[in-house]
Design an enzyme around this catalytic site. Structure first.
Site, PDB file in Angstrom:
ATOM      1  N   GLU A  68       0.887  -1.178   0.000  1.00 43.93           N
ATOM      2  CA  GLU A  68       0.000   0.000   0.000  1.00 43.93           C
ATOM      3  C   GLU A  68       0.912   1.211   0.000  1.00 43.93           C
ATOM      4  O   GLU A  68       1.479   1.569   1.031  1.00 43.93           O
ATOM      5  CB  GLU A  68      -0.892  -0.006   1.250  1.00 43.93           C
ATOM      6  CG  GLU A  68      -1.858  -1.185   1.327  1.00 43.93           C
ATOM      7  CD  GLU A  68      -3.017  -1.069   0.349  1.00 43.93           C
ATOM      8  OE1 GLU A  68      -3.190   0.009  -0.264  1.00 43.93           O
ATOM      9  OE2 GLU A  68      -3.745  -2.066   0.189  1.00 43.93           O
ATOM     10  N   ARG A 124      -8.593  15.751   5.672  1.00 46.88           N
ATOM     11  CA  ARG A 124      -8.637  14.636   6.620  1.00 46.88           C
ATOM     12  C   ARG A 124      -7.198  14.300   6.995  1.00 46.88           C
ATOM     13  O   ARG A 124      -6.306  14.287   6.159  1.00 46.88           O
ATOM     14  CB  ARG A 124      -9.308  13.435   5.951  1.00 46.88           C
ATOM     15  CG  ARG A 124      -9.319  12.185   6.782  1.00 46.88           C
ATOM     16  CD  ARG A 124     -10.240  11.155   6.137  1.00 46.88           C
ATOM     17  NE  ARG A 124     -10.106   9.859   6.762  1.00 46.88           N
ATOM     18  CZ  ARG A 124      -9.428   8.839   6.247  1.00 46.88           C
ATOM     19  NH1 ARG A 124      -8.839   8.963   5.081  1.00 46.88           N
ATOM     20  NH2 ARG A 124      -9.362   7.697   6.882  1.00 46.88           N
ATOM     21  N   CYS A 150      -2.390   9.085   2.248  1.00 50.08           N
ATOM     22  CA  CYS A 150      -2.054   8.634   0.891  1.00 50.08           C
ATOM     23  C   CYS A 150      -3.178   8.943  -0.081  1.00 50.08           C
ATOM     24  O   CYS A 150      -2.945   9.068  -1.274  1.00 50.08           O
ATOM     25  CB  CYS A 150      -1.786   7.133   0.914  1.00 50.08           C
ATOM     26  SG  CYS A 150      -3.128   6.203   1.647  1.00 50.08           S
TER      27      CYS A 150
HETATM   28  P1  NAP Z   1       8.007   5.394   4.837  1.00 49.32           P
HETATM   29  O1  NAP Z   1       9.092   6.340   5.074  1.00 49.32           O
HETATM   30  O2  NAP Z   1       8.019   4.595   3.587  1.00 49.32           O
HETATM   31  O3  NAP Z   1       7.967   4.438   6.109  1.00 49.32           O
HETATM   32  C1  NAP Z   1       6.990   3.443   6.266  1.00 49.32           C
HETATM   33  C2  NAP Z   1       7.528   2.358   7.154  1.00 49.32           C
HETATM   34  O4  NAP Z   1       8.650   1.751   6.517  1.00 49.32           O
HETATM   35  C3  NAP Z   1       8.017   2.836   8.518  1.00 49.32           C
HETATM   36  O5  NAP Z   1       7.714   1.853   9.473  1.00 49.32           O
HETATM   37  C4  NAP Z   1       9.517   2.934   8.293  1.00 49.32           C
HETATM   38  O6  NAP Z   1      10.284   2.820   9.469  1.00 49.32           O
HETATM   39  C5  NAP Z   1       9.757   1.746   7.406  1.00 49.32           C
HETATM   40  N1  NAP Z   1      10.984   1.828   6.630  1.00 49.32           N
HETATM   41  C6  NAP Z   1      11.623   2.913   6.159  1.00 49.32           C
HETATM   42  N2  NAP Z   1      12.731   2.554   5.478  1.00 49.32           N
HETATM   43  C7  NAP Z   1      12.787   1.195   5.519  1.00 49.32           C
HETATM   44  C8  NAP Z   1      13.690   0.228   5.010  1.00 49.32           C
HETATM   45  N3  NAP Z   1      14.760   0.568   4.291  1.00 49.32           N
HETATM   46  N4  NAP Z   1      13.444  -1.070   5.251  1.00 49.32           N
HETATM   47  C9  NAP Z   1      12.373  -1.443   5.967  1.00 49.32           C
HETATM   48  N5  NAP Z   1      11.482  -0.574   6.482  1.00 49.32           N
HETATM   49  C10 NAP Z   1      11.680   0.731   6.249  1.00 49.32           C
HETATM   50  O7  NAP Z   1       6.589   6.101   4.854  1.00 49.32           O
HETATM   51  P2  NAP Z   1       5.991   7.098   5.957  1.00 49.32           P
HETATM   52  O8  NAP Z   1       6.650   8.409   5.789  1.00 49.32           O
HETATM   53  O9  NAP Z   1       5.997   6.457   7.292  1.00 49.32           O
HETATM   54  O10 NAP Z   1       4.466   7.163   5.507  1.00 49.32           O
HETATM   55  C11 NAP Z   1       4.029   7.988   4.512  1.00 49.32           C
HETATM   56  C12 NAP Z   1       3.891   7.232   3.195  1.00 49.32           C
HETATM   57  O11 NAP Z   1       2.992   6.138   3.374  1.00 49.32           O
HETATM   58  C13 NAP Z   1       3.286   8.068   2.100  1.00 49.32           C
HETATM   59  O12 NAP Z   1       3.974   7.830   0.904  1.00 49.32           O
HETATM   60  C14 NAP Z   1       1.856   7.560   2.020  1.00 49.32           C
HETATM   61  O13 NAP Z   1       1.243   7.772   0.773  1.00 49.32           O
HETATM   62  C15 NAP Z   1       2.033   6.121   2.311  1.00 49.32           C
HETATM   63  N6  NAP Z   1       0.787   5.518   2.785  1.00 49.32           N
HETATM   64  C16 NAP Z   1       0.110   4.685   1.932  1.00 49.32           C
HETATM   65  C17 NAP Z   1      -1.106   4.130   2.326  1.00 49.32           C
HETATM   66  C18 NAP Z   1      -1.869   3.210   1.423  1.00 49.32           C
HETATM   67  O14 NAP Z   1      -2.750   2.520   1.912  1.00 49.32           O
HETATM   68  N7  NAP Z   1      -1.593   3.170   0.127  1.00 49.32           N
HETATM   69  C19 NAP Z   1      -1.615   4.423   3.591  1.00 49.32           C
HETATM   70  C20 NAP Z   1      -0.912   5.279   4.431  1.00 49.32           C
HETATM   71  C21 NAP Z   1       0.301   5.814   4.001  1.00 49.32           C
HETATM   72  P3  NAP Z   1      10.815   4.154  10.225  1.00 49.32           P
HETATM   73  O15 NAP Z   1       9.627   4.758  10.811  1.00 49.32           O
HETATM   74  O16 NAP Z   1      11.789   3.645  11.192  1.00 49.32           O
HETATM   75  O17 NAP Z   1      11.438   5.007   9.150  1.00 49.32           O
END
Ligand code: NAP
Length: 486
Positions: A258, A286, A292
């Site tokens: 996702e 929201r 996302c």
């Molecule tokens: P993110 O930076 O991709 O991080 C998401 C998760 O991945 C966190 O738990 C993060 O840990 C972990 N992570 C980061 N780098 C990693 C690696 N190299 N290996 C394994 N895990 C790793 O995203 P975010 O900033 O938390 O969230 C925002 C993003 O999520 C946006 O792009 C949004 O669109 C997307 N999102 C999508 C949906 C959907 O259903 N499509 C829903 C909600 C959000 P750390 O916290 O330790 O960095």
């Protein structure tokens, strides 16, 4: 009001592995901050690879027993989780607001939404079925047997600290899988509280494990490299999703991804403008725009652009900004300073290229990571905010004169999560539904998330669905048996 942290006792701010709440093997911890004040609110255990693999060990050992647990029993435990979350909604909501920053009303909404996944999948747990049929040529029968995929690794983002985990844990447990969740390092408290609630309602040890860490890369890659892991479900950025898909390929894991979005919200001249305004406010604001499925680009048909823009700007300008726990706040703090800087840069870039700011646009002084609701017009095609995920309370308004033109622009992105269309013309709505390259579409609605609907994107917004009947299929493999019967 009491301190929201009181609900999570210090002994539960540690790793949940099997039947234990334990420190990281190294003894390391890291700090969690309240994004509205920048102050530390708690320390949690900082797991490393040893701890991650310990969680996998117990999840694999618990797998056979959980898979063999009668579906009715699994269903009852999910229902009990739903009830406990609902009864303790206020405590969970305050914890979400404290660690993530969203206004309390939004956090309450997230608890209701997150809890509903447990109720929905409690109902799905007892409806997992195979098929029995005759081979068309005769001579034998075909039987399909759904089986739980196996131990699952979940990696979740910070923007919905409860719901993004609930969307994975509930269907996995319903299907008979055991789980290890690695919540975002900025918001792990809510997931620990959920694990505590699930322990209290009687979910057996080893079925729900939570590993908090600042070393996501190391810990998750070790889990994915271990052949006991059978499934990865990730919610987060497309950038990290690509990295994890590559890692998952080595063991050919089942994956659900996702990822990010860049939603176009399209307002046609024949729309009910009151409905379109309400929808645009929800789709943009929201979760403070940190979603996302947030409307990233608002396209308004030229003949109603002026009226829509004036009314939308007035509503955005009237929103109150403050600490999410304070009464009457509409817009809480963003997750961190990097998010504020990113918005500041996106707005500056658009203005440099000729955009005009109608509302907001000024980063405030003082503690906490705040950015005001902001509306821009005359945003040129090459502005960075039209291709980046804005992920905050900033709305660029653009105009269009033909459906083909706006459809092409809406689809001109690597993302394909959601689109929104506002029109009273049914055929027009259906043409957009067929023409937009997205996994989801809101028609005269700005809110589409629903546990009973299949949530998920196409293109680089992801693979697979969460919620609905499809949600449980992500956790089931199908064995086919050919049965000789002349
Ligand atoms: P993110 O930076 O991709 O991080 C998401 C998760 O991945 C966190 O738990 C993060 O840990 C972990 N992570 C980061 N780098 C990693 C690696 N190299 N290996 C394994 N895990 C790793 O995203 P975010 O900033 O938390 O969230 C925002 C993003 O999520 C946006 O792009 C949004 O669109 C997307 N999102 C999508 C949906 C959907 O259903 N499509 C829903 C909600 C959000 P750390 O916290 O330790 O960095």
């Amino acid at each position: 009001m009491s301190d929201p942290m009181n609900v999570l006792a210090p002994e539960h701010r540690r790793l949940r592995i099997g039947d234990a709440w334990r420190d990281a093997a190294s003894g390391a911890t890291f700090a969690i901050e309240d994004p509205a004040t920048g102050k530390t609110i708690a320390e949690v255990a900082d797991a490393d690879v040893v701890d991650g693999l310990a969680a996998l060990e117990v999840a694999s050992k618990a797998m056979a027993g959980w898979a063999a647990t009668p579906p009715r029993k699994r269903s009852e435990l999910l229902t009990a989780t739903y009830r406990a979350l609902t009864e303790r909604s206020e405590e969970v909501a305050r914890l979400i607001t404290l660690e993530m920053g969203k206004p309390l009303a939004e956090a309450r909404g997230e608890v209701a939404y997150g809890a509903e996944f447990f109720r929905w999948f409690a109902e799905e747990a007892v409806r997992v079925e195979g098929r029995y049929s005759s081979a068309p040529a005769g001579g034998y029968r075909i039987l399909t047997v759904p089986k739980p995929v196996g131990p699952c690794v979940f990696v979740t983002p910070w923007n919905f600290p409860l719901a993004m985990g609930a969307r994975k844990i509930a269907p996995a447990l319903a299907a008979g899988c055991t789980t290890i969740t690695k919540p975002a390092a900025q918001t792990p408290l809510t997931m620990l509280f959920l694990a505590r609630i699930m322990e209290e309602v009687g979910v057996p040890p080893g079925v729900v494990n939570v590993v908090t860490t600042k070393r996501a890369g190391e810990v998750v890659s070790a889990l994915l490299a271990d052949s006991r892991t059978r499934k990865l479900s990730f919610t987060g950025s497309t950038e990290v999703g690509r990295v994890l898909l590559r890692q998952a390929a080595d063991n050919v894991l089942r994956t659900s991804m996702e990822l990010g979005g860049n939603a176009a919200l399209i307002v046609c001249a024949d729309a009910d403008l009151d409905v379109a305004l309400d929808g645009a406010m929800v789709a943009k604001m929201r979760n403070i725009g940190e979603s996302c499925i947030a409307a990233n680009r608002i396209y308004v048909e030229e003949s109603v652009r002026e009226e829509f823009t004036a009314r939308f700007a007035a509503r955005m300008g009237a929103l109150s900004v403050g600490h999410g726990l304070d009464e009457g706040v509409d817009v809480g703090a963003l997750i961190d300073e990097a998010s504020v800087t990113k918005l500041d840069e996106l707005v500056a870039d658009a203005v440099d290229r000729g955009a005009r700011v109608l509302v907001g646009g000024e980063r405030p002084d003082g503690p906490g990571h705040f950015y005001p609701p902001t509306v821009l017009v005359d945003v040129p095609e090459d502005a960075r905010m039209l291709e980046a995920e804005i992920f905050g309370p900033v709305a660029p308004i653009l105009s269009f004169t033909s459906d083909d033109e706006v459809m092409a622009k809406a689809n001109d992105t690597e993302y394909g999560l959601v689109g929104y269309i506002f029109t009273r013309d049914l055929q027009r709505a259906l043409r957009f539904t067929e023409g937009l390259d997205t996994g989801m579409i809101g028609i005269n609605r700005g809110l589409i998330s629903d546990p009973s609907a299949p949530f998920g994107g196409v293109k680089q917004s992801g693979i697979g669905k969460e919620g609905s009947h499809e949600g449980i299929l992500e956790y089931l493999d199908l064995t086919y048996a050919a049965i000789d019967l002349p």
